[in-house]
Write a protein that holds these residues in place. Structure first.
Motif, mmCIF file in Angstrom:
data_model
loop_
_atom_site.group_PDB
_atom_site.id
_atom_site.type_symbol
_atom_site.label_atom_id
_atom_site.label_comp_id
_atom_site.label_asym_id
_atom_site.label_seq_id
_atom_site.Cartn_x
_atom_site.Cartn_y
_atom_site.Cartn_z
ATOM 1 N N ASP A 168 -5.019 -5.418 9.418
ATOM 2 C CA ASP A 168 -3.880 -6.119 10.009
ATOM 3 C C ASP A 168 -3.624 -5.683 11.452
ATOM 4 O O ASP A 168 -2.486 -5.721 11.932
ATOM 5 C CB ASP A 168 -2.629 -5.916 9.167
ATOM 6 N N SER A 217 -7.459 -14.133 13.269
ATOM 7 C CA SER A 217 -7.150 -14.872 12.045
ATOM 8 C C SER A 217 -6.290 -16.095 12.344
ATOM 9 O O SER A 217 -6.493 -17.177 11.774
ATOM 10 C CB SER A 217 -6.428 -13.962 11.045
ATOM 11 N N LEU A 218 -5.331 -15.941 13.249
ATOM 12 C CA LEU A 218 -4.481 -17.073 13.621
ATOM 13 C C LEU A 218 -5.289 -18.183 14.284
ATOM 14 O O LEU A 218 -5.041 -19.373 14.049
ATOM 15 C CB LEU A 218 -3.355 -16.603 14.551
ATOM 16 N N PHE A 265 0.131 -20.583 5.824
ATOM 17 C CA PHE A 265 -0.436 -19.261 6.095
ATOM 18 C C PHE A 265 -0.165 -18.830 7.537
ATOM 19 O O PHE A 265 0.057 -17.644 7.812
ATOM 20 C CB PHE A 265 -1.932 -19.270 5.809
ATOM 21 N N GLU A 299 -7.665 -10.432 6.631
ATOM 22 C CA GLU A 299 -6.360 -10.069 7.188
ATOM 23 C C GLU A 299 -5.663 -9.011 6.344
ATOM 24 O O GLU A 299 -4.966 -8.138 6.871
ATOM 25 C CB GLU A 299 -5.489 -11.329 7.301
ATOM 26 N N GLU A 300 -5.870 -9.072 5.014
ATOM 27 C CA GLU A 300 -5.271 -8.064 4.140
ATOM 28 C C GLU A 300 -5.894 -6.693 4.366
ATOM 29 O O GLU A 300 -5.207 -5.672 4.266
ATOM 30 C CB GLU A 300 -5.453 -8.483 2.676
ATOM 31 N N THR A 304 1.815 -15.503 8.455
ATOM 32 C CA THR A 304 1.187 -14.477 9.290
ATOM 33 C C THR A 304 2.045 -14.162 10.505
ATOM 34 O O THR A 304 2.245 -12.982 10.868
ATOM 35 C CB THR A 304 -0.207 -14.951 9.754
ATOM 36 N N ARG A 305 2.577 -15.190 11.144
ATOM 37 C CA ARG A 305 3.435 -14.962 12.317
ATOM 38 C C ARG A 305 4.730 -14.266 11.924
ATOM 39 O O ARG A 305 5.238 -13.414 12.680
ATOM 40 C CB ARG A 305 3.722 -16.293 12.998
ATOM 41 N N ARG A 356 5.007 -12.159 9.474
ATOM 42 C CA ARG A 356 4.634 -10.757 9.258
ATOM 43 C C ARG A 356 4.464 -10.018 10.571
ATOM 44 O O ARG A 356 4.901 -8.866 10.708
ATOM 45 C CB ARG A 356 3.332 -10.697 8.445
ATOM 46 N N THR A 392 -10.458 -15.666 5.457
ATOM 47 C CA THR A 392 -9.572 -15.209 6.525
ATOM 48 C C THR A 392 -8.432 -14.369 5.979
ATOM 49 O O THR A 392 -8.089 -13.310 6.525
ATOM 50 C CB THR A 392 -9.003 -16.421 7.293
ATOM 51 N N VAL A 393 -7.842 -14.817 4.860
ATOM 52 C CA VAL A 393 -6.726 -14.082 4.264
ATOM 53 C C VAL A 393 -7.193 -12.728 3.741
ATOM 54 O O VAL A 393 -6.499 -11.714 3.906
ATOM 55 C CB VAL A 393 -6.093 -14.914 3.127
ATOM 56 N N THR A 421 -5.407 -9.917 13.668
ATOM 57 C CA THR A 421 -4.380 -10.923 13.398
ATOM 58 C C THR A 421 -4.506 -12.109 14.340
ATOM 59 O O THR A 421 -4.388 -13.265 13.928
ATOM 60 C CB THR A 421 -2.985 -10.295 13.520
#
Length: 204
Positions: A127, A135-136, A157, A123-124, A161-162, A164, A119-120, A132
């Motif tokens: 985005d 992914s959340l 994480f 996400e990279e 993420t939130r 960001r 997932t990370v 996003t």
């Protein structure tokens, strides 16, 4: 000569190798392929006897006597078989226990960690708001299904993420405000120029 408490004399079949083994001048132990009593590969013990039965068995007096014992291989190795069976059962139990432990580790640590890593990484690379949000959702599910440290890691994480996302939203908002301010400044400049020209013309 021989006296056996197990079989009558006529039932014995003492073969030559057995007779050779049990009739030396020294006591000892050995393994007989045929022990003369129906056993195969039996453990045997033997020793010369110095006394004879004299008057009771006069027709045998003066001959060499030997004592001879035997043990059936099944009796000999039965304790060993029991130990091997116990060790085998314990080994099988340990293998089963380790398999269950490995399954538990895979379910509670390895699998959530792999999903978290995937997932990370995604996400990279992407985005976008849609990615996003997806992914959340995955991170929230990992947090719910996982336990202890893995759940805490997923929660960290999620917070990152939130944060960001909020930072990106604030950045976009600031850019829009800056663009609006620049547009207003240009409009004000143009209006001021027009007003200056009008006022100059009116003066003349």
């Amino acid at each position: 000569p021989k006296i056996c408490p197990i079989l009558p004399p006529k039932k014995h079949l003492l073969n030559t190798p057995l007779m050779t083994t049990i009739s030396p001048n020294l006591p000892g132990w050995g393994i007989a392929k045929d022990d003369g009593h129906g056993g195969r590969s039996s453990i045997i013990g033997f020793a010369p006897v110095s006394a004879t039965f004299g008057a009771e068995l006069g027709h045998l007096s003066g001959l060499h006597w030997y004592t001879f014992i035997r043990q059936d291989p099944d009796e000999t190795y039965e304790p060993l078989y029991g130990i091997l069976g116990t060790v085998g059962a314990i080994g099988l139990g340990l293998v089963l226990l380790l398999s269950l432990f490995g399954l538990y580790i895979s379910k509670t640590i390895v699998s959530p960690l792999r999903r978290l890593t995937e997932t990370v990484v995604v996400e990279e690379k992407d985005d976008s708001p849609e990615q996003t949000e997806q992914s959340l959702e995955i991170l929230e599910k990992i947090k719910k299904d996982a336990k202890d440290e893995m759940s805490d890691l997923a929660a960290a994480f999620i917070r990152a993420t939130r944060a960001r996302v909020n930072y990106q939203r604030q950045l976009v908002f600031n850019e829009k405000i800056a663009a609006i301010g620049e547009t207003v400044a240009k409009m004000a400049h143009e209006i001021r120029n027009q007003l200056t020209a009008i006022l100059g013309a009116a003066t003349y």
